[in-house]
Scaffold this motif. Structure first.
Motif, short mmCIF file in Angstrom:
data_model
loop_
_atom_site.label_atom_id
_atom_site.label_comp_id
_atom_site.label_asym_id
_atom_site.label_seq_id
_atom_site.Cartn_x
_atom_site.Cartn_y
_atom_site.Cartn_z
N LYS A 47 53.05 42.86 57.95
CA LYS A 47 51.63 42.51 57.96
C LYS A 47 50.84 43.46 57.07
O LYS A 47 49.96 43.03 56.31
N LYS A 48 51.15 44.74 57.14
CA LYS A 48 50.45 45.72 56.31
C LYS A 48 50.70 45.44 54.83
O LYS A 48 49.77 45.48 54.02
N MET A 49 51.96 45.19 54.49
CA MET A 49 52.30 44.93 53.09
C MET A 49 51.60 43.65 52.60
O MET A 49 51.08 43.61 51.48
N ASN A 50 51.57 42.61 53.44
CA ASN A 50 50.91 41.37 53.05
C ASN A 50 49.41 41.59 52.85
O ASN A 50 48.84 41.11 51.88
N SER A 51 48.79 42.32 53.76
CA SER A 51 47.35 42.55 53.62
C SER A 51 47.06 43.41 52.40
O SER A 51 46.07 43.18 51.70
N LEU A 52 47.92 44.38 52.11
CA LEU A 52 47.73 45.18 50.90
C LEU A 52 47.90 44.34 49.64
O LEU A 52 47.16 44.51 48.67
N ALA A 53 48.87 43.43 49.65
CA ALA A 53 49.08 42.57 48.49
C ALA A 53 47.88 41.65 48.27
O ALA A 53 47.43 41.46 47.13
N VAL A 54 47.34 41.10 49.34
CA VAL A 54 46.17 40.23 49.23
C VAL A 54 44.99 41.03 48.70
O VAL A 54 44.26 40.59 47.80
N HIS A 56 45.07 43.77 46.95
CA HIS A 56 45.35 44.12 45.55
C HIS A 56 45.04 42.95 44.63
O HIS A 56 44.39 43.11 43.58
N LYS A 57 45.48 41.76 45.00
CA LYS A 57 45.24 40.58 44.17
C LYS A 57 43.74 40.31 44.08
O LYS A 57 43.22 40.02 42.99
N ARG A 58 43.05 40.41 45.17
CA ARG A 58 41.60 40.17 45.18
C ARG A 58 40.89 41.16 44.26
O ARG A 58 40.05 40.78 43.44
N LEU A 59 41.26 42.42 44.38
CA LEU A 59 40.62 43.43 43.54
C LEU A 59 41.00 43.25 42.07
O LEU A 59 40.15 43.39 41.19
N ARG A 60 42.26 42.95 41.81
CA ARG A 60 42.69 42.72 40.43
C ARG A 60 41.96 41.54 39.82
O ARG A 60 41.46 41.60 38.69
N ASP A 61 41.86 40.45 40.57
CA ASP A 61 41.13 39.27 40.08
C ASP A 61 39.66 39.62 39.85
O ASP A 61 39.06 39.18 38.85
N GLY A 62 39.08 40.39 40.74
CA GLY A 62 37.69 40.80 40.59
C GLY A 62 37.49 41.67 39.36
O GLY A 62 36.51 41.52 38.62
N ILE A 63 38.43 42.59 39.14
CA ILE A 63 38.34 43.47 37.97
C ILE A 63 38.50 42.66 36.69
O ILE A 63 37.74 42.84 35.72
N LEU A 64 39.45 41.72 36.66
CA LEU A 64 39.63 40.89 35.47
C LEU A 64 38.39 40.05 35.18
O LEU A 64 37.95 39.94 34.03
#
Length: 168
Positions: A47-54, A56-64
């Motif tokens: 669960k922790k890894m999944n929430s971190l991946a989500v 990370h993706k959200r932040l990466r998409d936001g940064i892009l």
């Protein structure tokens, strides 16, 4: 006399059966509890890894998305001062994002180390309990031998002769 020996032998066999059954039940209970804890720990980690991946993706998409918008603004803007201010803001945002990622990683590592320490303590406790049980079983064996030896000595002192060895 033979009836007494038969009764003692039967009592001993019954006690050994009870010991084996109790031991087997205890080991199964401990194993099931340990396996359950392992499954829970794995689920928590997933669960922790999944929430971190989500995240990370959200932040990466936001940064892009932010970078693309920034490029578009830079092309249209004529004022160099505004361009410099936006670049400084972007760098500050990246610093904050990096600090956020580092803090998240440190928190995750600390939690993982804590979980591993707890797991090691539980393993040591299980090992200690195993050793205590083994010592208790040995003491019961020794007590039985001592009892049988005293019964044999008592019988021999009363004039009886026995060829049977003393066994646990």
């Amino acid at each position: 006399e033979e009836e007494y020996i038969t009764q003692v032998s039967e009592m001993k066999k019954q006690h050994q059966r009870e010991q084996r059954e109790a031991s087997k039940a205890w080991v199964e209970k401990e194993r099931d509890a340990w396996q359950s804890q392992q499954r829970e720990a794995i689920q928590v980690q997933r669960k922790k890894m999944n929430s971190l991946a989500v995240e990370h993706k959200r932040l990466r998409d936001g940064i892009l998305r932010t970078k693309q918008e920034e490029i578009q603004r830079l092309k249209t803007e004529k004022d160099k001062k505004e361009e410099n201010k936006k670049k400084v803001a972007e760098l500050e945002h990246e610093k904050q994002a990096e600090a956020f990622y580092q803090e998240k990683e440190q928190t995750r590592k600390a939690k993982q180390e804590k979980d591993e320490a707890k797991l090691q303590e539980k393993r040591e406790l299980v090992e200690k309990l195993k050793q205590e049980r083994a010592a208790a079983r040995q003491k019961v064996r020794d007590d039985r031998l001592q009892f049988l030896a005293s019964v044999k000595r008592s019988n021999l002192s009363q004039g009886e002769v026995s060829d049977r060895p003393i066994t646990a």
